[in-house]
Motif scaffolding. Structure first.
Motif, PDB file in Angstrom:
ATOM      1  N   SER A  70     -26.950  73.862 101.111  1.00  0.00           N
ATOM      2  CA  SER A  70     -25.664  74.356 101.601  1.00  0.00           C
ATOM      3  C   SER A  70     -25.820  74.875 103.033  1.00  0.00           C
ATOM      4  CB  SER A  70     -25.161  75.487 100.696  1.00  0.00           C
ATOM      5  OG  SER A  70     -24.084  76.162 101.314  1.00  0.00           O
ATOM      6  N   PRO A  71     -24.846  74.617 103.906  1.00  0.00           N
ATOM      7  CA  PRO A  71     -24.929  75.127 105.271  1.00  0.00           C
ATOM      8  C   PRO A  71     -24.667  76.624 105.382  1.00  0.00           C
ATOM      9  CG  PRO A  71     -22.850  73.981 104.972  1.00  0.00           C
ATOM     10  CD  PRO A  71     -23.648  73.758 103.710  1.00  0.00           C
ATOM     11  N   ASP A  72     -24.203  77.262 104.300  1.00  0.00           N
ATOM     12  CA  ASP A  72     -23.826  78.672 104.382  1.00  0.00           C
ATOM     13  C   ASP A  72     -24.984  79.558 104.817  1.00  0.00           C
ATOM     14  OD1 ASP A  72     -20.990  78.624 103.169  1.00  0.00           O
ATOM     15  OD2 ASP A  72     -22.168  77.565 101.675  1.00  0.00           O
ATOM     16  N   GLY A  73     -26.135  79.398 104.163  1.00  0.00           N
ATOM     17  CA  GLY A  73     -27.260  80.280 104.438  1.00  0.00           C
ATOM     18  C   GLY A  73     -27.740  80.207 105.867  1.00  0.00           C
ATOM     19  N   TYR A  74     -28.066  79.007 106.344  1.00  0.00           N
ATOM     20  CA  TYR A  74     -28.612  78.915 107.695  1.00  0.00           C
ATOM     21  C   TYR A  74     -27.559  79.175 108.764  1.00  0.00           C
ATOM     22  CZ  TYR A  74     -27.141  73.903 107.647  1.00  0.00           C
ATOM     23  OH  TYR A  74     -26.443  72.720 107.566  1.00  0.00           O
ATOM     24  N   THR A  75     -26.288  78.933 108.450  1.00  0.00           N
ATOM     25  CA  THR A  75     -25.226  79.243 109.421  1.00  0.00           C
ATOM     26  C   THR A  75     -25.055  80.753 109.569  1.00  0.00           C
ATOM     27  OG1 THR A  75     -24.063  77.180 108.929  1.00  0.00           O
ATOM     28  CG2 THR A  75     -22.798  78.932 110.010  1.00  0.00           C
ATOM     29  N   LEU A  76     -25.020  81.463 108.441  1.00  0.00           N
ATOM     30  CA  LEU A  76     -24.888  82.924 108.488  1.00  0.00           C
ATOM     31  C   LEU A  76     -26.058  83.554 109.228  1.00  0.00           C
ATOM     32  CD1 LEU A  76     -23.640  83.584 104.838  1.00  0.00           C
ATOM     33  CD2 LEU A  76     -22.326  83.947 106.933  1.00  0.00           C
ATOM     34  N   GLU A  77     -27.265  83.088 108.933  1.00  0.00           N
ATOM     35  CA  GLU A  77     -28.440  83.678 109.594  1.00  0.00           C
ATOM     36  C   GLU A  77     -28.528  83.260 111.054  1.00  0.00           C
ATOM     37  OE1 GLU A  77     -29.878  86.108 108.093  1.00  0.00           O
ATOM     38  OE2 GLU A  77     -28.510  85.613 106.464  1.00  0.00           O
ATOM     39  N   GLY A  78     -28.004  82.084 111.380  1.00  0.00           N
ATOM     40  CA  GLY A  78     -27.948  81.679 112.784  1.00  0.00           C
ATOM     41  C   GLY A  78     -27.029  82.576 113.591  1.00  0.00           C
ATOM     42  N   LEU A  79     -25.916  82.972 112.993  1.00  0.00           N
ATOM     43  CA  LEU A  79     -25.007  83.908 113.662  1.00  0.00           C
ATOM     44  C   LEU A  79     -25.662  85.278 113.821  1.00  0.00           C
ATOM     45  CD1 LEU A  79     -21.688  83.011 111.792  1.00  0.00           C
ATOM     46  CD2 LEU A  79     -22.227  82.531 114.197  1.00  0.00           C
TER      47      LEU A  79
END
Length: 316
Positions: free
Chosen positions: A210-219
């Motif tokens: 899922s893109p959720d995890g790495y997107t949230l941590e990227g932000l």
């Protein structure tokens, strides 16, 4: 009233309602996850909590680059039988963390903050579930509270030099000589692109990530000052490796029930790190999965039953 003020009012109302709800349900004993904060000196720790406080407690400690969000499926699966607390470490997730000059971003200090959190919450015994950075924090907690730790679950959380894979090469160079040049050479480590790579490297089927995890941590890592904090922690990871013999002595002396659920294609922590536990805890249970560093992102349906079985046999 101008229409453009309405969203702000709605946001303020929802924040107040959410805070009231969190306060109201703090003593709840059902399986609904509560989201709350605990002020520990100058750190406001965000945490997820579920289950009856009369049930065995499991403390979940995430790693880099993640937050308590990484445990979401495990929390849900354990909610009926255990008291689960998953917190966001300082400089991660929703925890409100001080600036770099106002807090010592070392693993020793992160462990001290978590230890104070445990005491402030009145937790007298707990199992720990760890991943990556959460592992040395968990080991430090165990050294401080050896009689309180009831069991250990490690998802790619290392305690042996055997497990330090090739991905540590440039980082070890930084440890040996923390020059500006060597620090700059790691400048791409705390970036959204590097974080995404950590989530997908070693994964056979990328549609499961899922893109959720790495997107949230990227932000999160893109916030002002955050990259320097992460490079500080990366440098201080050397202190964890130096303490490995102390952690291993703890394992030998106290023989905690231990389960390792390991993504065998992890570019940072190789399977040898999991297998090494057998030297110190002969009954350690080691399971490998054909995935990468964030095994729970792709193999939660396989790993969670293993965790549940382990806990049912070891936590009474």
């Amino acid at each position: 009233m101008k229409s453009k003020t309405i969203p702000a009012m709605l946001l303020a109302t929802s924040m107040v309602s959410g805070a009231a709800l969190a306060t109201k349900t703090d003593d709840a004993t059902d399986s609904n996850v509560r989201f709350n904060y605990e002020q520990i000196e100058n750190v406001n720790i965000f945490y997820r909590e579920v289950g009856s406080k009369n049930a065995p407690t499991i403390l979940m400690l995430h790693g880099y680059a993640a937050s308590s969000y990484m445990w979401r499926d495990v929390i849900d699966a354990l909610s009926d039988d255990y008291h689960v607390i998953a917190l966001d470490l300082p400089a991660f997730g929703f925890t409100e963390s001080p600036a770099r000059e106002d807090y010592e971003y070392t693993f020793a200090n992160l462990a001290n903050t978590v230890d104070k959190f445990i005491k402030q919450k009145g937790i007298n015994s707990f199992a720990i579930a760890v991943h990556d950075y959460g592992a040395p924090i968990g080991w430090r907690l165990a050294l401080k509270n050896p009689g309180k730790v009831t069991a250990i679950i490690s998802q790619n959380g290392n305690a042996y030099e055997d497990g330090l894979a090739d991905g540590w090469g440039p980082i070890k160079k930084y440890w040996q000589n923390p020059s500006t040049e060597n620090r700059d050479a790691l400048s791409d480590f705390p970036t959204p692109a590097s974080i995404k790579w950590q989530y997908v490297e070693g994964v056979r089927d990328l549609t499961k990530v899922s893109p959720d995890g790495y997107t949230l941590e990227g932000l999160q890592v893109s916030k002002p000052g955050m990259a320097d904090i992460q490079l500080d922690l990366l440098l201080d990871y050397k202190s964890n490796v130096e303490q490995y013999p102390q952690y291993q002595a703890y394992f030998r002396k106290y023989q905690p029930p231990l389960l390792a659920v390991w993504g065998k294609n992890d570019p940072f922590f190789s399977p040898e790190g999991a297998q090494a536990w057998k030297r110190d805890i002969s009954n350690a249970e080691i399971h490998f999965f054909d995935t990468g560093h964030f095994a729970l992102e792709t193999h939660q349906s396989e790993i969670i039953p293993v965790i549940k079985d382990f806990l049912q046999r070891n936590l009474k």
